[in-house]
Scaffold this active site. Structure first.
Site: not given
Ligand code: 13P
Length: 347
Positions: A177, A219, A263
């Protein structure tokens, strides 16, 4: 390394119509989210929240795997059933966050390097014995004046690749990630340039360390304009920009891509994934799905607020988000699904 075992696990994680649920917030991050809603920041509250998530009815219809945190992987449900057993019985693959957090990068103000390589081989063996079949390591890259530096990208890519090689040695599928953060006033193009640079370096380092691409999951962030950018691009523009960069930077042998939400609002994350599936799925060599934390958990957390009486309603909201993202993975999500949370989970 047992290549066929890794490939089989990656296939399970990337099953069509499903995605991953990240519930691996470190204790400080989980406490921060609880504090903002007035939920007690205790081990008991964190356990209760995680039990609520994994006992959501029909979670396995949309979720192939969950990412746990060190505290969570050892916890049990109220009736004494270990979380790991409950998940295994439901056919949900268990994963574990293994990095120890992003720390300031020496000599590079405003930038971070993710740590956790020391002792990782032994920790991976321990998690594997408990029942984990995949792992996660998150690196963060900020965009700003003069950022990111070459040093930050190189150090994080190197650490991600060393982590991934250790995971595969231990028989765990690594989720790699490298998150380019949304904070800032940069444009979609600015995010595209940095993401391209980061992904190229990550795959270069994965190659150097001999990581089996068919046995790992990337990711990444979706390509998005910064939160403070005055121009916010359309769903289609975001989908096209994201897929263009992924096609240019990722080898075709990679098992799959599972986006973080970063977010974004829960609805936007679903709508953007849906646009990618609808417009581009036919030309992608790898699976494309979600690995969201906030975009699945946040609406439910805001309903729960630590109250036992709110558990069922919160589970409906969580199940609804999981179902929306399952639809988005297949390109069948639409705004009409929103506001039908109860109906969707009750069918
Ligand atoms: P978000 O979906 O909230 O960005 O979290 C994903 C994640 O696992 C962060 O490491």
């Amino acid at each position: 390394m047992n290549a066929s075992e890794l490939i089989d696990t990656a296939r399970l994680m990337l099953a069509p119509g499903k995605g991953l649920l990240a519930m691996d917030e470190s204790t400080p991050t989980c406490n921060e989210r609880f504090a903002s809603l007035g939920i007690p920041q205790t081990e008991a509250s964190r356990r209760a929240w995680r039990e609520l998530i994994i006992t959501t009815p029909r979670l396995a219809d949309s979720i192939s795997g969950v990412i746990l945190y060190d505290e969570t992987i050892r916890q049990r449900c109220t009736d004494g059933t270990p979380f790991v057993k409950l998940l295994n019985d439901a056919g949900i693959v268990v994963g574990i966050k293994v990095d120890t957090g992003a720390k300031p990068l020496a000599g590079h103000a405003g930038e971070k390097i993710t740590e956790g390589l020391d002792g990782l081989r032994e920790r991976l063996q321990g998690y594997s014995a408990i029942g984990a079949r995949f792992a996660k390591w998150r690196a963060v890259i900020s965009i700003g004046p003069g950022l990111p530096s070459t040093a930050c990208i190189a150090a994080n890519a190197h650490a991600l690749a060393r982590y991934a090689a250790l995971c595969q040695e231990a028989g765990l599928v690594p989720i790699v990630e490298p998150e380019v953060l949304m904070m800032g006033g940069h444009t979609l193009q600015g995010c595209a340039e940095v993401s391209m640079q980061v992904l190229h370096e990550v795959f270069e380092q994965l190659y150097v360390q001999g990581v089996l691409l068919e046995g790992m999951v990337l990711k990444p962030n979706m390509l998005l304009p910064g939160l403070n950018c005055s121009h916010q691009d359309s769903l289609d523009e975001v989908a096209d920009a994201t897929v263009t960069v992924l096609l240019r930077a990722l080898p075709a042998a990679l098992a799959g891509v599972a986006f973080l939400s970063g977010g974004q609002s829960a609805e936007l994350a679903s709508a953007r994934l849906n646009a990618m599936s609808q417009r581009h799925k036919w030309r992608l060599p790898w699976a494309l799905t979600f690995s969201f934390a906030r975009a699945i958990q946040q609406p439910a957390l805001e309903i729960w607020r630590g109250g036992a009486a709110n558990v069922m309603q919160a589970q409906r909201a969580l199940g609804h988000r999981a179902a929306c993202n399952s639809a988005a993975q297949q390109g069948t999500y639409s705004a009409a699904m929103e506001g039908m949370g109860n109906a969707i989970n009750d069918v």
